[in-house]
Scaffold this motif. Structure first.
Motif, PDB file in Angstrom:
ATOM      1  N   SER A  28       0.835  -1.213   0.000  1.00  0.00           N
ATOM      2  CA  SER A  28       0.000   0.000   0.000  1.00  0.00           C
ATOM      3  C   SER A  28       0.865   1.257   0.000  1.00  0.00           C
ATOM      4  CB  SER A  28      -0.943  -0.001   1.201  1.00  0.00           C
ATOM      5  OG  SER A  28      -0.191  -0.062   2.402  1.00  0.00           O
ATOM      6  N   GLY A  29       2.110   1.130   0.460  1.00  0.00           N
ATOM      7  CA  GLY A  29       3.059   2.245   0.435  1.00  0.00           C
ATOM      8  C   GLY A  29       3.873   2.291  -0.852  1.00  0.00           C
ATOM      9  N   ASN A  30       3.472   1.498  -1.861  1.00  0.00           N
ATOM     10  CA  ASN A  30       4.094   1.455  -3.178  1.00  0.00           C
ATOM     11  C   ASN A  30       5.536   0.913  -3.154  1.00  0.00           C
ATOM     12  OD1 ASN A  30       3.757   1.681  -5.960  1.00  0.00           O
ATOM     13  ND2 ASN A  30       4.740   3.691  -6.015  1.00  0.00           N
ATOM     14  N   GLN A  31       5.823   0.019  -2.222  1.00  0.00           N
ATOM     15  CA  GLN A  31       7.143  -0.612  -2.173  1.00  0.00           C
ATOM     16  C   GLN A  31       7.048  -2.014  -2.768  1.00  0.00           C
ATOM     17  OE1 GLN A  31       7.964  -0.491   2.024  1.00  0.00           O
ATOM     18  NE2 GLN A  31       8.948   1.508   1.875  1.00  0.00           N
ATOM     19  N   ARG A  32       8.094  -2.413  -3.493  1.00  0.00           N
ATOM     20  CA  ARG A  32       8.124  -3.749  -4.088  1.00  0.00           C
ATOM     21  C   ARG A  32       8.291  -4.804  -3.001  1.00  0.00           C
ATOM     22  NH1 ARG A  32      10.973  -1.059  -8.272  1.00  0.00           N
ATOM     23  NH2 ARG A  32      10.237  -1.651 -10.322  1.00  0.00           N
ATOM     24  N   ARG A  33       7.633  -5.923  -3.201  1.00  0.00           N
ATOM     25  CA  ARG A  33       7.814  -7.097  -2.349  1.00  0.00           C
ATOM     26  C   ARG A  33       7.934  -8.314  -3.255  1.00  0.00           C
ATOM     27  NH1 ARG A  33       8.937  -3.714   0.725  1.00  0.00           N
ATOM     28  NH2 ARG A  33       8.044  -3.336   2.769  1.00  0.00           N
ATOM     29  N   PHE A  34       8.777  -9.249  -2.836  1.00  0.00           N
ATOM     30  CA  PHE A  34       9.041 -10.459  -3.612  1.00  0.00           C
ATOM     31  C   PHE A  34       8.793 -11.685  -2.755  1.00  0.00           C
ATOM     32  CE2 PHE A  34      11.615  -7.122  -5.399  1.00  0.00           C
ATOM     33  CZ  PHE A  34      11.572  -7.341  -6.769  1.00  0.00           C
ATOM     34  N   ALA A  35       8.244 -12.723  -3.372  1.00  0.00           N
ATOM     35  CA  ALA A  35       8.148 -14.018  -2.705  1.00  0.00           C
ATOM     36  C   ALA A  35       9.566 -14.570  -2.565  1.00  0.00           C
ATOM     37  CB  ALA A  35       7.273 -14.964  -3.521  1.00  0.00           C
ATOM     38  N   ARG A  36       9.798 -15.379  -1.559  1.00  0.00           N
ATOM     39  CA  ARG A  36      11.140 -15.877  -1.294  1.00  0.00           C
ATOM     40  C   ARG A  36      11.671 -16.795  -2.397  1.00  0.00           C
ATOM     41  NH1 ARG A  36      13.300 -15.157   3.734  1.00  0.00           N
ATOM     42  NH2 ARG A  36      12.042 -13.802   5.015  1.00  0.00           N
ATOM     43  N   ASP A  37      10.776 -17.426  -3.147  1.00  0.00           N
ATOM     44  CA  ASP A  37      11.250 -18.308  -4.213  1.00  0.00           C
ATOM     45  C   ASP A  37      11.920 -17.551  -5.349  1.00  0.00           C
ATOM     46  OD1 ASP A  37       9.009 -17.196  -5.409  1.00  0.00           O
ATOM     47  OD2 ASP A  37       8.118 -19.124  -5.967  1.00  0.00           O
ATOM     48  N   VAL A  38      11.845 -16.215  -5.319  1.00  0.00           N
ATOM     49  CA  VAL A  38      12.526 -15.411  -6.327  1.00  0.00           C
ATOM     50  C   VAL A  38      14.044 -15.626  -6.247  1.00  0.00           C
ATOM     51  CG1 VAL A  38      12.870 -13.254  -5.044  1.00  0.00           C
ATOM     52  CG2 VAL A  38      12.428 -13.174  -7.483  1.00  0.00           C
ATOM     53  N   LEU A  39      14.540 -15.999  -5.079  1.00  0.00           N
ATOM     54  CA  LEU A  39      15.984 -16.223  -4.924  1.00  0.00           C
ATOM     55  C   LEU A  39      16.451 -17.398  -5.778  1.00  0.00           C
ATOM     56  CD1 LEU A  39      16.252 -15.592  -1.094  1.00  0.00           C
ATOM     57  CD2 LEU A  39      16.948 -14.043  -2.944  1.00  0.00           C
ATOM     58  N   ARG A  40      15.640 -18.453  -5.848  1.00  0.00           N
ATOM     59  CA  ARG A  40      15.998 -19.597  -6.697  1.00  0.00           C
ATOM     60  C   ARG A  40      15.943 -19.199  -8.163  1.00  0.00           C
ATOM     61  NH1 ARG A  40      13.082 -25.157  -6.017  1.00  0.00           N
ATOM     62  NH2 ARG A  40      14.416 -25.185  -4.206  1.00  0.00           N
ATOM     63  N   ARG A  41      14.924 -18.441  -8.536  1.00  0.00           N
ATOM     64  CA  ARG A  41      14.820 -17.980  -9.928  1.00  0.00           C
ATOM     65  C   ARG A  41      16.044 -17.157 -10.312  1.00  0.00           C
ATOM     66  NH1 ARG A  41      10.341 -17.114 -13.479  1.00  0.00           N
ATOM     67  NH2 ARG A  41       8.780 -18.637 -12.964  1.00  0.00           N
ATOM     68  N   ILE A  42      16.451 -16.264  -9.431  1.00  0.00           N
ATOM     69  CA  ILE A  42      17.611 -15.418  -9.733  1.00  0.00           C
ATOM     70  C   ILE A  42      18.868 -16.267  -9.848  1.00  0.00           C
ATOM     71  CG2 ILE A  42      19.110 -13.605  -8.813  1.00  0.00           C
ATOM     72  CD1 ILE A  42      16.518 -12.256  -7.760  1.00  0.00           C
ATOM     73  N   ALA A  43      19.023 -17.264  -9.002  1.00  0.00           N
ATOM     74  CA  ALA A  43      20.192 -18.159  -9.102  1.00  0.00           C
ATOM     75  C   ALA A  43      20.207 -18.846 -10.463  1.00  0.00           C
ATOM     76  CB  ALA A  43      20.162 -19.181  -7.969  1.00  0.00           C
TER      77      ALA A  43
END
Length: 152
Positions: free
Chosen positions: A46-61
């Motif tokens: 609601s404060g317009n900040q990005r949030r990521f699910a933790r599985d994004v770390l595996r995707r980035i790897a």
């Protein structure tokens, strides 16, 4: 036990872009680039900040390893989108994906080995002739196509 060690990590709590960058070893700008390219996703608070699910770390790897193997962003995007429901790749998915990339790496290794081995001969002869050079124009392949400038 120290206070930091006894603190439990909420594995369901989403990550900020800074946390993703810190945990993945990527810059914040790289995280934003991966998101713009459709390789990872986030949502806004609601404060317009990005949030990521933790599985994004595996995707980035996976993204980082694929880039080192020479996989294009477009190909990587297509592969990640082909996964059911856009889920993060599993070990089985990774084995299937990387098998194709392994063949590409083997081809690159062979080409680079041939280039390396030919460099000594080319430098040794000093010709650097477009007509004769075994590295620049092996077998005079440039002369077969048509007369005139072929490299324009």
């Amino acid at each position: 036990m120290s206070e930091a060690c006894s603190e439990k990590i909420d594995i369901k709590r989403p990550l900020t872009v800074g946390e993703v960058a810190s945990r993945s070893g990527c810059s914040v700008s790289a995280i934003h680039f991966y998101e713009r390219e459709g390789l990872i996703e986030s949502w806004r608070t609601s404060g317009n900040q990005r949030r990521f699910a933790r599985d994004v770390l595996r995707r980035i790897a996976i993204i980082r390893v694929a880039q080192q193997a020479g996989v294009s962003i477009a190909e990587l995007r297509a592969v990640l989108r082909s996964l059911p429901n856009g889920r993060t790749p599993t070990q089985a998915d990774w084995e299937k994906l990387s098998a194709g990339w392994r063949d590409r790496l083997d081809e690159r290794i062979t080409a680079l080995t041939n280039l390396r081995d030919g460099l000594a001969d080319c430098i040794g002869c000093g010709c650097l002739s477009v007509r004769q050079c075994p590295l620049r124009n092996k077998g005079d392949h440039l002369g077969r196509g048509r007369p005139g400038a072929a490299l324009l």
